[in-house]
Design a protein around this motif. Sequence first.
Motif, PDB file in Angstrom:
ATOM      1  N   SER A 113     -40.393   1.538  10.095  1.00 44.77           N
ATOM      2  CA  SER A 113     -39.458   0.997   9.102  1.00 44.77           C
ATOM      3  C   SER A 113     -39.520  -0.522   9.082  1.00 44.77           C
ATOM      4  O   SER A 113     -39.466  -1.150   8.012  1.00 44.77           O
ATOM      5  CB  SER A 113     -38.029   1.458   9.416  1.00 44.77           C
ATOM      6  N   ALA A 114     -39.630  -1.138  10.252  1.00 46.13           N
ATOM      7  CA  ALA A 114     -39.678  -2.599  10.338  1.00 46.13           C
ATOM      8  C   ALA A 114     -40.943  -3.148   9.690  1.00 46.13           C
ATOM      9  O   ALA A 114     -40.919  -4.240   9.109  1.00 46.13           O
ATOM     10  CB  ALA A 114     -39.593  -3.043  11.795  1.00 46.13           C
ATOM     11  N   ARG A 115     -42.042  -2.416   9.787  1.00 46.68           N
ATOM     12  CA  ARG A 115     -43.287  -2.871   9.156  1.00 46.68           C
ATOM     13  C   ARG A 115     -43.159  -2.895   7.642  1.00 46.68           C
ATOM     14  O   ARG A 115     -43.804  -3.709   6.972  1.00 46.68           O
ATOM     15  CB  ARG A 115     -44.447  -1.963   9.565  1.00 46.68           C
ATOM     16  N   ARG A 116     -42.318  -2.018   7.087  1.00 47.46           N
ATOM     17  CA  ARG A 116     -42.145  -1.957   5.637  1.00 47.46           C
ATOM     18  C   ARG A 116     -41.027  -2.873   5.147  1.00 47.46           C
ATOM     19  O   ARG A 116     -40.938  -3.145   3.946  1.00 47.46           O
ATOM     20  CB  ARG A 116     -41.822  -0.512   5.214  1.00 47.46           C
ATOM     21  N   ASP A 117     -40.167  -3.315   6.040  1.00 45.65           N
ATOM     22  CA  ASP A 117     -38.971  -4.077   5.655  1.00 45.65           C
ATOM     23  C   ASP A 117     -38.901  -5.375   6.455  1.00 45.65           C
ATOM     24  O   ASP A 117     -38.448  -5.380   7.599  1.00 45.65           O
ATOM     25  CB  ASP A 117     -37.725  -3.218   5.915  1.00 45.65           C
ATOM     26  N   PRO A 118     -39.333  -6.503   5.861  1.00 46.61           N
ATOM     27  CA  PRO A 118     -39.311  -7.777   6.581  1.00 46.61           C
ATOM     28  C   PRO A 118     -37.914  -8.183   7.040  1.00 46.61           C
ATOM     29  O   PRO A 118     -37.763  -8.782   8.110  1.00 46.61           O
ATOM     30  CB  PRO A 118     -39.866  -8.778   5.555  1.00 46.61           C
ATOM     31  N   GLY A 119     -36.908  -7.850   6.259  1.00 41.03           N
ATOM     32  CA  GLY A 119     -35.539  -8.183   6.651  1.00 41.03           C
ATOM     33  C   GLY A 119     -35.130  -7.461   7.922  1.00 41.03           C
ATOM     34  O   GLY A 119     -34.518  -8.050   8.825  1.00 41.03           O
ATOM     35  N   LEU A 120     -35.460  -6.182   7.999  1.00 45.83           N
ATOM     36  CA  LEU A 120     -35.173  -5.410   9.206  1.00 45.83           C
ATOM     37  C   LEU A 120     -35.954  -5.974  10.388  1.00 45.83           C
ATOM     38  O   LEU A 120     -35.422  -6.077  11.498  1.00 45.83           O
ATOM     39  CB  LEU A 120     -35.527  -3.938   8.979  1.00 45.83           C
ATOM     40  N   ALA A 121     -37.210  -6.340  10.150  1.00 47.00           N
ATOM     41  CA  ALA A 121     -38.038  -6.900  11.220  1.00 47.00           C
ATOM     42  C   ALA A 121     -37.417  -8.171  11.789  1.00 47.00           C
ATOM     43  O   ALA A 121     -37.408  -8.376  13.011  1.00 47.00           O
ATOM     44  CB  ALA A 121     -39.446  -7.183  10.699  1.00 47.00           C
ATOM     45  N   LEU A 122     -36.875  -9.011  10.924  1.00 47.03           N
ATOM     46  CA  LEU A 122     -36.233 -10.247  11.388  1.00 47.03           C
ATOM     47  C   LEU A 122     -34.986  -9.941  12.210  1.00 47.03           C
ATOM     48  O   LEU A 122     -34.737 -10.589  13.240  1.00 47.03           O
ATOM     49  CB  LEU A 122     -35.878 -11.133  10.193  1.00 47.03           C
ATOM     50  N   CYS A 123     -34.202  -8.976  11.759  1.00 48.05           N
ATOM     51  CA  CYS A 123     -33.000  -8.597  12.512  1.00 48.05           C
ATOM     52  C   CYS A 123     -33.368  -8.039  13.885  1.00 48.05           C
ATOM     53  O   CYS A 123     -32.735  -8.372  14.896  1.00 48.05           O
ATOM     54  CB  CYS A 123     -32.198  -7.551  11.736  1.00 48.05           C
ATOM     55  N   LEU A 124     -34.404  -7.209  13.931  1.00 49.66           N
ATOM     56  CA  LEU A 124     -34.827  -6.639  15.207  1.00 49.66           C
ATOM     57  C   LEU A 124     -35.382  -7.721  16.130  1.00 49.66           C
ATOM     58  O   LEU A 124     -35.180  -7.667  17.345  1.00 49.66           O
ATOM     59  CB  LEU A 124     -35.883  -5.558  14.971  1.00 49.66           C
ATOM     60  N   ASN A 125     -36.055  -8.703  15.554  1.00 53.37           N
ATOM     61  CA  ASN A 125     -36.582  -9.794  16.375  1.00 53.37           C
ATOM     62  C   ASN A 125     -35.438 -10.580  17.019  1.00 53.37           C
ATOM     63  O   ASN A 125     -35.516 -10.951  18.197  1.00 53.37           O
ATOM     64  CB  ASN A 125     -37.442 -10.725  15.527  1.00 53.37           C
ATOM     65  N   ARG A 126     -34.378 -10.806  16.259  1.00 57.40           N
ATOM     66  CA  ARG A 126     -33.223 -11.528  16.809  1.00 57.40           C
ATOM     67  C   ARG A 126     -32.604 -10.759  17.969  1.00 57.40           C
ATOM     68  O   ARG A 126     -32.276 -11.331  19.010  1.00 57.40           O
ATOM     69  CB  ARG A 126     -32.180 -11.758  15.703  1.00 57.40           C
ATOM     70  N   ILE A 127     -32.458  -9.450  17.792  1.00 55.76           N
ATOM     71  CA  ILE A 127     -31.906  -8.617  18.862  1.00 55.76           C
ATOM     72  C   ILE A 127     -32.839  -8.626  20.073  1.00 55.76           C
ATOM     73  O   ILE A 127     -32.402  -8.740  21.221  1.00 55.76           O
ATOM     74  CB  ILE A 127     -31.694  -7.174  18.363  1.00 55.76           C
ATOM     75  N   ALA A 128     -34.143  -8.507  19.796  1.00 51.67           N
ATOM     76  CA  ALA A 128     -35.126  -8.451  20.883  1.00 51.67           C
ATOM     77  C   ALA A 128     -35.178  -9.753  21.668  1.00 51.67           C
ATOM     78  O   ALA A 128     -35.484  -9.739  22.867  1.00 51.67           O
ATOM     79  CB  ALA A 128     -36.503  -8.123  20.313  1.00 51.67           C
ATOM     80  N   LEU A 129     -34.897 -10.873  21.034  1.00 50.90           N
ATOM     81  CA  LEU A 129     -34.892 -12.154  21.747  1.00 50.90           C
ATOM     82  C   LEU A 129     -33.782 -12.188  22.796  1.00 50.90           C
ATOM     83  O   LEU A 129     -33.967 -12.755  23.883  1.00 50.90           O
ATOM     84  CB  LEU A 129     -34.724 -13.312  20.758  1.00 50.90           C
ATOM     85  N   ASP A 130     -32.633 -11.607  22.479  1.00 54.90           N
ATOM     86  CA  ASP A 130     -31.559 -11.523  23.478  1.00 54.90           C
ATOM     87  C   ASP A 130     -32.022 -10.698  24.672  1.00 54.90           C
ATOM     88  O   ASP A 130     -31.803 -11.064  25.831  1.00 54.90           O
ATOM     89  CB  ASP A 130     -30.301 -10.898  22.868  1.00 54.90           C
ATOM     90  N   THR A 131     -32.656  -9.565  24.376  1.00 58.18           N
ATOM     91  CA  THR A 131     -33.202  -8.732  25.444  1.00 58.18           C
ATOM     92  C   THR A 131     -34.221  -9.511  26.269  1.00 58.18           C
ATOM     93  O   THR A 131     -34.222  -9.463  27.507  1.00 58.18           O
ATOM     94  CB  THR A 131     -33.863  -7.480  24.854  1.00 58.18           C
ATOM     95  N   ALA A 132     -35.112 -10.233  25.594  1.00 55.41           N
ATOM     96  CA  ALA A 132     -36.175 -10.971  26.279  1.00 55.41           C
ATOM     97  C   ALA A 132     -35.609 -11.967  27.277  1.00 55.41           C
ATOM     98  O   ALA A 132     -36.116 -12.098  28.403  1.00 55.41           O
ATOM     99  CB  ALA A 132     -37.048 -11.689  25.249  1.00 55.41           C
ATOM    100  N   ARG A 133     -34.557 -12.670  26.882  1.00 59.29           N
ATOM    101  CA  ARG A 133     -33.980 -13.679  27.789  1.00 59.29           C
ATOM    102  C   ARG A 133     -33.442 -13.023  29.065  1.00 59.29           C
ATOM    103  O   ARG A 133     -33.594 -13.573  30.166  1.00 59.29           O
ATOM    104  CB  ARG A 133     -32.887 -14.460  27.060  1.00 59.29           C
TER     105      ARG A 133
END
Length: 219
Positions: A105-125
Motif C-alpha cells: 500500500s505504501a508503494r502505491r501511496d506516497p502520502g502513506l509512505a511519508l506517514c510510515l516513515n515518520r513513525i519508523a523514525l521514532d522507532t529507529a531512534r
Amino acid sequence: MATEKTKTKIVDALLALLSEKPFAEIGLGDIATRAGVSLGDLRDAYDGKISVLADFMRRIDRAVLDTIEDVSPEETGRDRLFDLIMKRLDFMAPHRAAVGHLAESARRDPGLALCLNRIALDTARFMLAGAGISSGGLRGAARAQGFVLMMARILPVWREDADPDLSKTMAAVDRALEHAETWSRRTDRAADILCRVGSKLDRHRSKPSAKPEADAPAA
C-alpha cells in the motif's frame, strides 16, 4: 479515555484486516466492527488508522526494548543492533501478511509512505538507543533515517523467508548492517566537513569589520 483492553482490540482488528486487504480499503467502521467496539470508542482511542499503526509500532518497540539486558563490553553496536532487529522480526512474525500488505500500500501511496516513515523514525531512534548508538544531532538523524531504509530492505526478505532459522533474513540483516556502516562513515565525514565550514563562517562573521580611514585634511 479508552482502556488498554479496548486499544489492544482495535490494534488487533486493524492488523487482521490488513492481512486480508490493502490499507486504503479499510474503513474506520470496518475496524470498529472487527474490534467489537463502537465508532465512539474508536474515536476516544485513536485519531485514525495512522494513529492505530503508530500504536502497533510502539507496542513492538516496547516488546523489543523490554528484552534488553546489561550491555557486554565485548559486544559492538553492530552486534547489539543485529540482535534487536532479529528480536523485532520475531515479535512481528504473527503479522507478516499485514506487514506485506502495508508495504504494498505504501508503494502505491506516497502520502502513506511519508506517514510510515515518520513513525519508523521514532522507532529507529529507540532501536539505536537500545544498541547504545547515538541518534542525536546531524549524525544521529542520518543514522535514524538509515535504520529506516535498512529495515525497508530487510522486510521483503523476511516476509519470503520460509526457513525456521531465518537464515536468509539473518544474511540480509548482516549485509544491510555492513552497508549501513559504510554509509554512516560517509555521512560522518560529510557532517565533519559541514561542521568545519560552519565554524569558519562563524569565525568570519564574528570578526569586526575594518573601519574606513578618515579623509586626509586638506592642504
